[in-house]
Structure formats: structure tokens, C-alpha cells
Motif scaffolding. Sequence first.
Motif, short mmCIF file in Angstrom:
data_model
loop_
_atom_site.label_atom_id
_atom_site.label_comp_id
_atom_site.label_asym_id
_atom_site.label_seq_id
_atom_site.Cartn_x
_atom_site.Cartn_y
_atom_site.Cartn_z
N MET A 43 0.81 -1.22 0.00
CA MET A 43 0.00 0.00 0.00
C MET A 43 0.85 1.28 0.00
O MET A 43 0.31 2.38 0.05
CB MET A 43 -0.93 0.02 1.23
N ARG A 44 2.16 1.14 -0.06
CA ARG A 44 3.03 2.32 -0.02
C ARG A 44 2.72 3.28 -1.17
O ARG A 44 2.66 4.50 -0.97
CB ARG A 44 4.49 1.89 -0.02
N LYS A 45 2.52 2.76 -2.35
CA LYS A 45 2.19 3.60 -3.50
C LYS A 45 0.84 4.29 -3.30
O LYS A 45 0.66 5.46 -3.66
CB LYS A 45 2.17 2.76 -4.77
N SER A 46 -0.09 3.60 -2.69
CA SER A 46 -1.41 4.17 -2.41
C SER A 46 -1.31 5.30 -1.40
O SER A 46 -2.02 6.30 -1.51
CB SER A 46 -2.36 3.09 -1.90
N VAL A 47 -0.44 5.17 -0.42
CA VAL A 47 -0.22 6.24 0.55
C VAL A 47 0.33 7.47 -0.17
O VAL A 47 -0.14 8.59 0.03
CB VAL A 47 0.72 5.79 1.69
N ALA A 48 1.31 7.26 -1.02
CA ALA A 48 1.91 8.37 -1.77
C ALA A 48 0.88 9.07 -2.65
O ALA A 48 1.02 10.26 -2.95
CB ALA A 48 3.08 7.87 -2.59
N HIS A 49 -0.13 8.35 -3.07
CA HIS A 49 -1.17 8.90 -3.95
C HIS A 49 -2.11 9.85 -3.19
O HIS A 49 -2.79 10.67 -3.81
CB HIS A 49 -1.96 7.75 -4.57
N ASN A 50 -2.14 9.77 -1.87
CA ASN A 50 -3.00 10.64 -1.09
C ASN A 50 -2.43 12.06 -1.11
O ASN A 50 -1.25 12.28 -0.79
CB ASN A 50 -3.12 10.12 0.35
N ALA A 51 -3.25 13.02 -1.47
CA ALA A 51 -2.80 14.41 -1.63
C ALA A 51 -2.47 15.11 -0.32
O ALA A 51 -1.88 16.19 -0.34
CB ALA A 51 -3.88 15.20 -2.37
N THR A 52 -2.79 14.52 0.81
CA THR A 52 -2.59 15.20 2.09
C THR A 52 -1.44 14.60 2.91
O THR A 52 -1.20 15.06 4.03
CB THR A 52 -3.87 15.13 2.95
N VAL A 53 -0.74 13.62 2.38
CA VAL A 53 0.32 12.96 3.14
C VAL A 53 1.42 13.96 3.48
O VAL A 53 1.87 14.71 2.61
CB VAL A 53 0.89 11.76 2.34
N PRO A 54 1.85 13.98 4.73
CA PRO A 54 2.90 14.93 5.13
C PRO A 54 4.23 14.65 4.41
O PRO A 54 4.53 13.52 4.02
CB PRO A 54 3.07 14.68 6.63
N LEU A 55 5.01 15.69 4.28
CA LEU A 55 6.30 15.61 3.60
C LEU A 55 7.21 14.56 4.22
O LEU A 55 7.91 13.84 3.50
CB LEU A 55 6.98 16.98 3.62
N GLU A 56 7.18 14.40 5.52
CA GLU A 56 8.05 13.40 6.16
C GLU A 56 7.70 11.98 5.71
O GLU A 56 8.58 11.14 5.57
CB GLU A 56 8.00 13.51 7.68
N ILE A 57 6.43 11.72 5.44
CA ILE A 57 6.03 10.40 4.93
C ILE A 57 6.48 10.25 3.48
O ILE A 57 6.98 9.21 3.08
CB ILE A 57 4.51 10.20 5.08
N LEU A 58 6.33 11.31 2.70
CA LEU A 58 6.79 11.26 1.30
C LEU A 58 8.30 11.04 1.23
O LEU A 58 8.77 10.31 0.35
CB LEU A 58 6.39 12.54 0.57
N ARG A 59 9.04 11.61 2.16
CA ARG A 59 10.50 11.38 2.20
C ARG A 59 10.79 9.91 2.45
O ARG A 59 11.72 9.34 1.87
CB ARG A 59 11.15 12.24 3.27
N THR A 60 10.02 9.29 3.33
CA THR A 60 10.19 7.87 3.61
C THR A 60 9.92 7.04 2.37
O THR A 60 10.61 6.06 2.09
CB THR A 60 9.23 7.43 4.74
N LEU A 61 8.94 7.46 1.59
CA LEU A 61 8.54 6.70 0.40
C LEU A 61 9.38 7.05 -0.83
O LEU A 61 9.31 6.35 -1.84
CB LEU A 61 7.07 6.99 0.08
N ALA A 62 10.17 8.08 -0.75
CA ALA A 62 10.91 8.58 -1.93
C ALA A 62 11.85 7.55 -2.54
O ALA A 62 12.07 7.57 -3.74
CB ALA A 62 11.69 9.83 -1.56
N ASP A 63 12.36 6.64 -1.76
CA ASP A 63 13.29 5.64 -2.29
C ASP A 63 12.59 4.41 -2.88
O ASP A 63 13.25 3.52 -3.40
CB ASP A 63 14.27 5.18 -1.20
N ASP A 64 11.28 4.38 -2.81
CA ASP A 64 10.53 3.25 -3.36
C ASP A 64 10.58 3.26 -4.88
O ASP A 64 10.63 4.26 -5.51
CB ASP A 64 9.08 3.27 -2.91
#
Length: 64
Positions: A43-64
Motif C-alpha cells: 500500500m506504499r504507492k497508495s499512501v503516496a497517492h493521497n494528496a494530504t500525506v505529510p512531507l516526512e512520509i513522502l521522504r520515507t517513500l521517496a526511495d521506493d
Amino acid sequence: MIFSVEEFLELRMSPDPAKYRRSTHDQAPTAVWRKVIADHPDMRKSVAHNATVPLEILRTLADD
């Protein structure tokens, strides 16, 4: 607002367009996002697809 991992998963997998849309636009606490990406790697890609996810979460997902 999404209040739990279970709620996010239900919304994301729903055939109802309104519920699915909530999974991409509703906010959730950072702790919920962290638990989704830790416990449900599919579900990591689905989390990134959410428009409200905080930047710190996007940083965690950036290496995916």
C-alpha cells in the motif's frame, strides 16, 4: 479524516468511487501513515497517492 489503518485499507479497496476518493483526499494522522507503510508494503504507492500525506512520509517513500 481517516482514523486507522483498517479504515484506509477499506477505503482504498472499496469499489465505491466516493470511498475510494476519500482514500486519496482525506487526511490521516502521521502515525496511521507510518503504520500503513510499515505493515502493508503493498500500500506504499497508495499512501503516496493521497494528496494530504505529510512531507516526512513522502521522504520515507521517496526511495521506493
